[in-house]
Design an enzyme around this catalytic site. Structure first.
Site, PDB file in Angstrom:
ATOM      1  N   LYS A 128       0.616  -0.718  -0.374  1.00  0.00           N
ATOM      2  CA  LYS A 128       0.258  -0.108  -0.453  1.00  0.00           C
ATOM      3  C   LYS A 128       1.117   1.195   0.425  1.00  0.00           C
ATOM      4  CE  LYS A 128      -4.053   1.971   3.190  1.00  0.00           C
ATOM      5  NZ  LYS A 128      -4.358   1.824   4.042  1.00  0.00           N
TER       6      LYS A 128
ATOM      7  N   SER B   4      -9.520   1.645   2.935  1.00  0.00           N
ATOM      8  CA  SER B   4      -8.627   2.833   1.909  1.00  0.00           C
ATOM      9  C   SER B   4      -7.574   2.309   1.231  1.00  0.00           C
ATOM     10  CB  SER B   4      -8.625   4.181   2.963  1.00  0.00           C
ATOM     11  OG  SER B   4      -7.360   3.278   3.694  1.00  0.00           O
TER      12      SER B   4
ATOM     13  N   SER C  78     -10.013   0.182   7.313  1.00  0.00           N
ATOM     14  CA  SER C  78      -9.187  -0.359   5.935  1.00  0.00           C
ATOM     15  C   SER C  78      -8.714  -1.121   5.153  1.00  0.00           C
ATOM     16  CB  SER C  78      -8.317   1.282   5.958  1.00  0.00           C
ATOM     17  OG  SER C  78      -8.952   1.774   5.462  1.00  0.00           O
TER      18      SER C  78
END
Ligand code: GLN
Length: 496
Positions: free
Chosen positions: A78, A153, A177
């Site tokens: 990420k 997210s 997330s």
């Protein structure tokens, strides 16, 4: 081998170790695949030279006889973890072009085990969001239906794993997330106990909540990653827990104490909070979750009704505490030390104002304003302090619940993935969709999402499992037993 993308972490590691393929071949195959599916918007950055150099190094270690569960296995991070090999943006224009001089601890640990990073994955700006539509670069599309969000997210991570662009990815979970995008994309993800994985080198959003974790197709693959990621890092992260990492993979093969191979979950009490099964949850989600729970019963588990009475309060409490911490953390982006600086300004204050106004997106600006407000003199006691007090009560509710059960289960989110754009102009609608994940984060407990079937529109539905502190192993064991008996986690979206 042309079907390398169909293999998970364990499968790829074995194929590389047995020399059926090489780390270089696997990396090249998956990089080509990522580029062929660029319209998903999952990746933000590649560095092919760096990736292939690391893959060659892994192949050399294998040739020298070394074996680790991750040696040569491609994965991706990420874009909230800082990396030497790739730019790091945190999904924000304010960090455009930023290159870190060091690797985040989690990145460094996975790399030391021989995992090979393919690149950086899209996410909501500073991890603020539930649909990955707050990324400053591009939205991410859900491979199960490209008109829908992948969740957020960690939406890039979830979409990339679901579309078989990569066998596993890192994510972060501040209020859901990892779990929510895993649920929306039909993959497995685990948010460990707060402090289990080092936050060093994770771009900070809300420091008392942020936690890193793995996202992969199966619990078994998550176990491999988490064993490498977890563990103390006290010198570099003061909130890192002084608790040794475990070999989670070794736990999976073992039935629970007193259980048999036929009934591997015998004796496991699964608590169902009544607040998670109320009218706020869509019928298709409830039905899918209930069907999965029936499967857990067949494996020997018993279902117990419990209550988490302050579930509803987790939304206002989280949306006070997280913005408060964000407003403080994001003050470092001032146009001086990092990233974007306005081209024209009058004086220092004007430079701060213009740099921040130009480069922070609307959701980030909203949270900075809310956070600054609730921390300001005169409002601190009414909002921030009150929220902290309720946070403590929420954590206590979980401890009372764990007197009656070993794990807690329920939906991850009240609906399946929504259409891109559907909630973009409605921050409150986004916040409300976090109802089932926020309380776990506020309490600092480990939680995971396990593919449980499909709901409306043929979209994936995840079952959430929450354990007591340090029960990551028990959660992975529980999910693994379910995945031995079902095949939801093996399904791929059409065309991938
Ligand atoms: N959706 C939540 C938010 O917008 C959670 C995000 C997260 O866990 N990073 O803050």
């Amino acid at each position: 081998m042309s079907d390398l993308h169909t293999l998970g972490v364990a499968g790829l590691a074995a194929a590389i170790a047995e020399k059926k393929t090489s780390s270089v071949e696997a990396a090249q195959h998956l990089l080509a695949r990522a580029k062929a599916h660029a319209t998903l918007g999952a990746y933000l950055a590649f560095n092919e030279d760096a990736t292939l150099a690391r893959a060659r190094a892994a192949d050399a270690r294998i040739a020298a006889g070394e074996r680790t569960p991750l040696l040569g296995v491609p994965l991706a991070h990420k874009d909230i973890f800082v990396t030497k090999d790739f730019p790091t943006t945190a999904g924000s224009k304010i960090l455009e072009g930023y290159r870190s001089p060091f690797d985040a601890t989690v990145v460094q640990r996975l790399g030391a085990q021989g995992a090979v990073s393919l690149g950086k994955l899209n996410c909501d700006e500073f991890a603020m969001g539930s649909g990955n539509d707050n990324s400053a670069y591009s939205p991410v599309h859900n491979p199960w239906d490209v008109a829908r969000v992948p969740g957020g997210s960690s939406g890039g991570s979830a979409a990339a794993v679901a579309a078989r662009l990569v066998p596993a990815a890192t994510g972060t979970d501040t209020g859901g997330s990892i779990r929510q995008p895993a649920s929306f994309c039909g993959i497995t993800g685990i948010k460990p106990t707060y402090g289990r994985c080092s936050r060093y080198g994770m771009v900070a959003f809300a420091s008392s909540l942020d936690q890193a974790g793995p996202m992969a197709r199966s619990a078994a693959d998550c176990a491999v990653l988490l064993s490498a990621m977890a563990g103390p890092d006290i010198d570099r992260d003061s909130t890192s827990l002084d608790h040794p990492a475990e070999d989670y993979s070794a736990l999976l093969g073992k039935p629970r104490e007193g259980a048999s191979a036929a009934l591997p979950l015998q004796g496991l009490r699964i608590g169902l909070p009544k607040e998670f099964f109320g009218g706020g949850c869509a019928g298709d989600v409830i039905a899918t979750v209930r069907a999965a729970l029936a499967e857990y019963e067949k494996l020997g588990a018993t279902l117990v009704d419990i209550s988490l009475p302050r579930t509803e309060l987790s939304i206002p409490v989280y949306y006070i505490i997280a913005p408060a911490e964000a407003s403080s953390n994001l003050s470092r982006f001032d146009g001086v030390k990092f990233g974007h600086r306005a081209a024209k300004y009058d004086d220092l204050i004007d430079m701060y104002k213009k740099s921040r106004s130009e480069a922070f997106g609307p959701e980030v600006q909203r949270r900075i304003m809310i956070g600054t407000y609730v921390l300001s003199h005169g409002y601190y006691d009414a909002y921030y302090l009150k929220a902290q007090q309720i946070r403590r009560l929420i954590a206590q509710d979980f401890q009372s619940a764990f007197e009656r059960c070993d794990v807690i289960a329920g939906p991850v989110a009240p609906t399946v993935a929504w259409k891109i754009g559907e909630k973009s102009d409605d921050p409150l609608a986004n916040y409300l969709a976090d109802i089932y994940t926020l309380s776990t984060s506020l309490a600092g407990l480990p939680g995971m999402s396990v593919p449980a079937g499909f709901g409306a529109g043929g979209m994936p539905v995840g079952l959430q499992l929450v354990g007591n502190y340090f029960q990551e192993g028990a959660l992975l064991q529980t999910a693994h037993a379910f995945q031995q008996a079902t095949d939801w986690h093996t399904r791929a979206p059409q065309g991938y």
